[in-house]
Design an enzyme around this catalytic site. Sequence first.
Site, PDB file in Angstrom:
ATOM      1  N   ILE A 193       0.751  -1.101   0.183  1.00  9.65           N
ATOM      2  CA  ILE A 193      -0.128   0.050  -0.119  1.00  9.65           C
ATOM      3  C   ILE A 193       1.004   1.199   0.161  1.00  9.65           C
ATOM      4  CG2 ILE A 193      -0.042   0.128   2.514  1.00  9.65           C
ATOM      5  CD1 ILE A 193      -3.276   0.825   2.045  1.00  9.65           C
TER       6      ILE A 193
ATOM      7  N   GLY B 278       3.670  -4.029  11.125  1.00  9.20           N
ATOM      8  CA  GLY B 278       2.985  -4.335  10.123  1.00  9.20           C
ATOM      9  C   GLY B 278       2.726  -3.089   9.028  1.00  9.20           C
TER      10      GLY B 278
ATOM     11  N   TYR C 258      -4.009  -7.740  15.308  1.00 13.81           N
ATOM     12  CA  TYR C 258      -5.318  -7.438  15.998  1.00 13.81           C
ATOM     13  C   TYR C 258      -6.207  -8.550  16.082  1.00 13.81           C
ATOM     14  CZ  TYR C 258      -4.172  -2.451  17.195  1.00 13.81           C
ATOM     15  OH  TYR C 258      -3.917  -1.132  17.615  1.00 13.81           O
TER      16      TYR C 258
ATOM     17  N   THR D 139      -7.001  -7.142  10.689  1.00 14.62           N
ATOM     18  CA  THR D 139      -6.856  -8.443  10.369  1.00 14.62           C
ATOM     19  C   THR D 139      -5.486  -9.172  10.610  1.00 14.62           C
ATOM     20  OG1 THR D 139      -6.535  -8.258   8.079  1.00 14.62           O
ATOM     21  CG2 THR D 139      -8.705  -8.535   8.614  1.00 14.62           C
ATOM     22  N   GLY D 140      -4.339  -8.394  11.132  1.00 12.60           N
ATOM     23  CA  GLY D 140      -3.162  -8.866  11.097  1.00 12.60           C
ATOM     24  C   GLY D 140      -3.050  -8.910  12.850  1.00 12.60           C
TER      25      GLY D 140
ATOM     26  N   ASP E  43       1.274  -0.444   9.909  1.00 15.02           N
ATOM     27  CA  ASP E  43       1.334   0.939  10.375  1.00 15.02           C
ATOM     28  C   ASP E  43       2.998   1.341  10.370  1.00 15.02           C
ATOM     29  OD1 ASP E  43       1.096   3.178  12.023  1.00 15.02           O
ATOM     30  OD2 ASP E  43       0.744   1.860  13.742  1.00 15.02           O
TER      31      ASP E  43
END
Length: 185
Positions: free
Chosen positions: A21, A42, A135, A132-133, A44
Amino acid sequence: MPRTAHFPIGPGTLRLIEGDITRDDADAIVNAANAALAGGGGVDGAIHRAAGPRLLAACRDIIAEIDHLPPGQAVITPGFDLPARAVIHTVGPIWYGGSHGEPDTLRSAYAASLARAAEHNLSTVAFPAISTGVYGYPVELAAPLALGVLAEALGTGTVSEIRMYVYSAAAFAAWNEAAVTLFGG
């Protein structure tokens, strides 16, 4: 070769992309942030690294005003060194089995991000698979919920194109299956 799929929805388009992304030149990319907007792992961490140190400084300014970003809400910053003009930061829910408001919070994270895009006249938005990672939100539950929110925004013309980024072939298959079920293939 990264996998892609596209789905026309109302006047807009939803694209599923297996890829990075941070390389997208959308008007805005969405960051699956933590409540402190402090970067991390991830997506972030990747967004913070690619955007450069000014992103963290902008996030610190926001946190100085609001203390923390609650799950399901969103704020916006410039994109700095990213190809995207803006970064929309949202905090998704941590998965606790689904009985602690996780679906409503996930729905709100997507909707609040789209609201920030609309407020700033950003018509092309790239999303990661929020929560979905690490978390732990199950992809098979997150994908149809998120796609429903995204489709509503496309159908009403809130945005013209949404690019949904996933990180693996398995995630792409799950999101694509949900999209085909919802929108046809």
